[in-house]
Design a protein around this motif. Structure first.
Motif, PDB file in Angstrom:
ATOM      1  N   LEU A 182       0.958  -1.215   0.057  1.00  0.00           N
ATOM      2  CA  LEU A 182      -0.127   0.107   0.094  1.00  0.00           C
ATOM      3  C   LEU A 182       0.840   1.306  -0.119  1.00  0.00           C
ATOM      4  N   ASP A 183       0.305   2.378  -0.449  1.00  0.00           N
ATOM      5  CA  ASP A 183       0.981   3.464  -0.296  1.00  0.00           C
ATOM      6  C   ASP A 183       1.028   3.909   1.484  1.00  0.00           C
ATOM      7  N   LYS A 184       2.153   4.366   1.815  1.00  0.00           N
ATOM      8  CA  LYS A 184       2.368   4.527   3.044  1.00  0.00           C
ATOM      9  C   LYS A 184       2.708   6.214   3.227  1.00  0.00           C
ATOM     10  N   ALA A 185       2.213   6.610   4.463  1.00  0.00           N
ATOM     11  CA  ALA A 185       2.660   7.983   4.889  1.00  0.00           C
ATOM     12  C   ALA A 185       3.974   8.022   5.498  1.00  0.00           C
ATOM     13  N   SER A 186       4.472   9.400   5.450  1.00  0.00           N
ATOM     14  CA  SER A 186       5.902   9.497   6.272  1.00  0.00           C
ATOM     15  C   SER A 186       5.948   9.241   7.538  1.00  0.00           C
ATOM     16  N   VAL A 187       6.767   8.718   8.537  1.00  0.00           N
ATOM     17  CA  VAL A 187       6.643   8.535   9.846  1.00  0.00           C
ATOM     18  C   VAL A 187       6.888   9.681  10.520  1.00  0.00           C
ATOM     19  N   ILE A 188       7.709  10.699  10.027  1.00  0.00           N
ATOM     20  CA  ILE A 188       8.011  11.976  10.543  1.00  0.00           C
ATOM     21  C   ILE A 188       6.716  12.700  10.631  1.00  0.00           C
ATOM     22  N   ASP A 189       6.082  12.908   9.421  1.00  0.00           N
ATOM     23  CA  ASP A 189       4.865  13.844   9.411  1.00  0.00           C
ATOM     24  C   ASP A 189       3.777  13.165  10.199  1.00  0.00           C
ATOM     25  N   THR A 190       3.676  12.022  10.428  1.00  0.00           N
ATOM     26  CA  THR A 190       2.682  11.252  11.297  1.00  0.00           C
ATOM     27  C   THR A 190       2.995  11.590  12.676  1.00  0.00           C
ATOM     28  N   ALA A 191       4.422  11.732  13.249  1.00  0.00           N
ATOM     29  CA  ALA A 191       4.510  11.718  14.565  1.00  0.00           C
ATOM     30  C   ALA A 191       4.263  13.252  15.044  1.00  0.00           C
ATOM     31  N   GLU A 192       4.681  14.118  13.917  1.00  0.00           N
ATOM     32  CA  GLU A 192       4.392  15.488  14.167  1.00  0.00           C
ATOM     33  C   GLU A 192       2.914  15.708  14.164  1.00  0.00           C
ATOM     34  N   ASN A 193       2.107  15.204  13.491  1.00  0.00           N
ATOM     35  CA  ASN A 193       0.681  15.475  13.631  1.00  0.00           C
ATOM     36  C   ASN A 193       0.066  14.759  14.615  1.00  0.00           C
ATOM     37  N   ILE A 194       0.529  13.750  15.193  1.00  0.00           N
ATOM     38  CA  ILE A 194       0.239  13.024  16.661  1.00  0.00           C
ATOM     39  C   ILE A 194       0.416  14.142  17.676  1.00  0.00           C
ATOM     40  N   VAL A 195       1.708  14.473  17.741  1.00  0.00           N
ATOM     41  CA  VAL A 195       1.940  15.689  19.037  1.00  0.00           C
ATOM     42  C   VAL A 195       1.207  16.791  18.621  1.00  0.00           C
ATOM     43  N   ASN A 196       0.816  17.383  17.470  1.00  0.00           N
ATOM     44  CA  ASN A 196       0.000  18.476  17.285  1.00  0.00           C
ATOM     45  C   ASN A 196      -1.510  18.427  17.640  1.00  0.00           C
ATOM     46  N   GLY A 197      -1.858  17.027  17.432  1.00  0.00           N
ATOM     47  CA  GLY A 197      -3.080  16.759  17.648  1.00  0.00           C
ATOM     48  C   GLY A 197      -3.317  16.838  19.317  1.00  0.00           C
ATOM     49  N   ILE A 198      -2.290  16.132  20.113  1.00  0.00           N
ATOM     50  CA  ILE A 198      -2.252  16.230  21.552  1.00  0.00           C
ATOM     51  C   ILE A 198      -2.364  17.694  22.043  1.00  0.00           C
ATOM     52  N   ILE A 199      -1.477  18.599  21.422  1.00  0.00           N
ATOM     53  CA  ILE A 199      -1.324  20.149  21.798  1.00  0.00           C
ATOM     54  C   ILE A 199      -2.823  20.621  21.465  1.00  0.00           C
ATOM     55  N   GLU A 200      -3.563  20.116  20.315  1.00  0.00           N
ATOM     56  CA  GLU A 200      -4.677  20.926  19.907  1.00  0.00           C
ATOM     57  C   GLU A 200      -5.725  20.303  20.865  1.00  0.00           C
ATOM     58  N   GLY A 201      -5.662  19.460  21.765  1.00  0.00           N
ATOM     59  CA  GLY A 201      -6.762  18.644  22.565  1.00  0.00           C
ATOM     60  C   GLY A 201      -7.492  17.787  21.863  1.00  0.00           C
ATOM     61  N   LYS A 202      -7.163  17.336  20.852  1.00  0.00           N
ATOM     62  CA  LYS A 202      -8.115  16.439  20.014  1.00  0.00           C
ATOM     63  C   LYS A 202      -8.196  14.888  20.921  1.00  0.00           C
ATOM     64  N   GLU A 203      -9.443  14.332  20.844  1.00  0.00           N
ATOM     65  CA  GLU A 203      -9.708  13.367  21.500  1.00  0.00           C
ATOM     66  C   GLU A 203      -9.230  11.987  20.540  1.00  0.00           C
ATOM     67  N   ASP A 204      -9.590  12.076  19.246  1.00  0.00           N
ATOM     68  CA  ASP A 204      -9.395  11.138  18.318  1.00  0.00           C
ATOM     69  C   ASP A 204      -8.484  11.921  17.246  1.00  0.00           C
ATOM     70  N   ILE A 205      -7.174  11.402  16.912  1.00  0.00           N
ATOM     71  CA  ILE A 205      -6.341  11.630  16.010  1.00  0.00           C
ATOM     72  C   ILE A 205      -6.030  10.937  14.882  1.00  0.00           C
ATOM     73  N   TYR A 206      -6.240  11.552  13.691  1.00  0.00           N
ATOM     74  CA  TYR A 206      -6.052  10.612  12.259  1.00  0.00           C
ATOM     75  C   TYR A 206      -4.988  11.297  11.520  1.00  0.00           C
ATOM     76  N   PRO A 207      -3.668  10.782  11.939  1.00  0.00           N
ATOM     77  CA  PRO A 207      -2.473  11.503  11.357  1.00  0.00           C
ATOM     78  C   PRO A 207      -2.030  11.541  10.185  1.00  0.00           C
ATOM     79  N   ASP A 208      -2.703  10.933   9.096  1.00  0.00           N
ATOM     80  CA  ASP A 208      -2.222  10.773   7.881  1.00  0.00           C
ATOM     81  C   ASP A 208      -3.341  10.769   6.917  1.00  0.00           C
ATOM     82  N   PRO A 209      -3.198  11.285   5.880  1.00  0.00           N
ATOM     83  CA  PRO A 209      -4.304  11.313   4.636  1.00  0.00           C
ATOM     84  C   PRO A 209      -5.285  10.277   4.500  1.00  0.00           C
ATOM     85  N   THR A 210      -4.674   8.869   4.495  1.00  0.00           N
ATOM     86  CA  THR A 210      -5.658   7.653   4.518  1.00  0.00           C
ATOM     87  C   THR A 210      -6.577   7.646   5.632  1.00  0.00           C
TER      88      THR A 210
END
Ligand SMILES: NC(=O)c1ccc[n+]([C@@H]2O[C@H](COP(=O)([O-])OP(=O)(O)OC[C@H]3O[C@@H](n4cnc5c(N)ncnc54)[C@H](OP(=O)(O)O)[C@@H]3O)[C@@H](O)[C@H]2O)c1
Length: 238
Positions: free
Chosen positions: A188-216
């Motif tokens: 399958l096409d896979k998302a970058s691990v660096i972008d994924t980690a950044e999006n998870i940390v940003n989601g935590i900062i933004e107070g999200k309860e559910d985080i979908y860290p990549d386009p798929t």
């Protein structure tokens, strides 16, 4: 959640999403990051004095007890460690199916149960569980893994309800295919691990309860949200 002066612990921090999460947290003004691994000699050099390496096999009662004694203070627990077998709920033995459950479900719960009192003592904080978009429905190649992540999804919801009064946020992360060792054999096409980690940390900062860290995962979560059966059928026909 503001990460300033926070003490964070990441399981499975030696490679993949876990190692990148440590690097992403270090870009913020955190106090300390416990980078934990089954074998601490496998941890990369994070080149930052705020990182404390710690041995932690999440399936080991002894390791978990020793880690809790050493850590003492904790604000954010990141349950990242996980395995993925290519087991099949119809044809695989119960012993094979146990591997995903032991690490992804029981191992994660063992760590959460042990560290929650430390977070409570700080007056609150967060538990972040690395679930998966396959928590919502099973692709046929990995039905044993999906079942373990579905169990963790249910436990995530339960933890959230139970820990609400303790000021502990419980955050579910539901990635799609990410470019790590775990997913290397998935065609399958896979998302970058660096972008994924950044999006998870940003989601935590933004107070999200559910985080979908990549386009798929964002796309499939929308499908599931509008019609859960459509996601089931999509994965069944993959
Ligand atoms: N990659 C994806 O496509 C994807 C998608 C959705 C969700 N996820 C989830 O994201 C998390 C991280 O996955 P990843 O892609 O980064 O996988 P990975 O590159 O295979 O890394 C897995 C990590 O978990 C650790 N681990 C495995 N069993 C452990 C145990 N018993 N105790 C402590 N650590 C253990 C591994 O340590 P060792 O080096 O010692 O084996 C490694 O550090 C997992 O929970 C996974 O299910 C991944």
């Amino acid at each position: 959640m503001d990460l300033k002066s926070k003490v964070i612990l990441v399981t499975g921090a030696n490679r993949g999403i876990g190692a990148e999460l440590v690097r992403s947290f270090l870009k913020h003004d955190v106090e300390k990051v416990y980078a934990t691994a089954r074998n601490i000699s496998s941890l990369p050099n994070f080149n930052d004095s705020r990182v404390v390496p710690l041995k932690l096999d999440i399936t080991s009662k002894e390791d978990v007890a020793a880690a809790v004694n050493l850590v003492v203070q904790l604000d954010i627990l990141v349950n990242n460690a996980g395995v993925m077998t290519y087991s099949n709920v119809i044809t695989s033995s119960i012993e094979q199916l146990t591997e995903d459950m032991d690490v992804n479900y029981y191992g994660t719960l063992r760590v959460s149960q042990a560290f929650t009192p430390l977070i409570e003592k700080r007056g609150g904080g967060a538990i972040v569980n690395l679930n998966s978009i396959v928590s919502y429905a099973p692709p046929l190649a990995i039905t044993g893994y999906s079942a373990s992540k579905a169990a963790l999804f249910s436990a995530t919801q339960a933890q959230r309800a139970i820990l609400k009064t303790k000021n502990i946020e419980v955050i579910g992360v539901y990635p799609g295919p990410i470019d790590t060792d775990l997913a290397k054999d998935l065609p399958l096409d896979k998302a970058s691990v660096i972008d994924t980690a950044e999006n998870i940390v940003n989601g935590i900062i933004e107070g999200k309860e559910d985080i979908y860290p990549d386009p798929t995962s964002s796309q499939l979560a929308q499908l599931w949200g509008s019609n859960p059966k459509a996601l089931e059928n999509f994965f069944a026909n993959m």
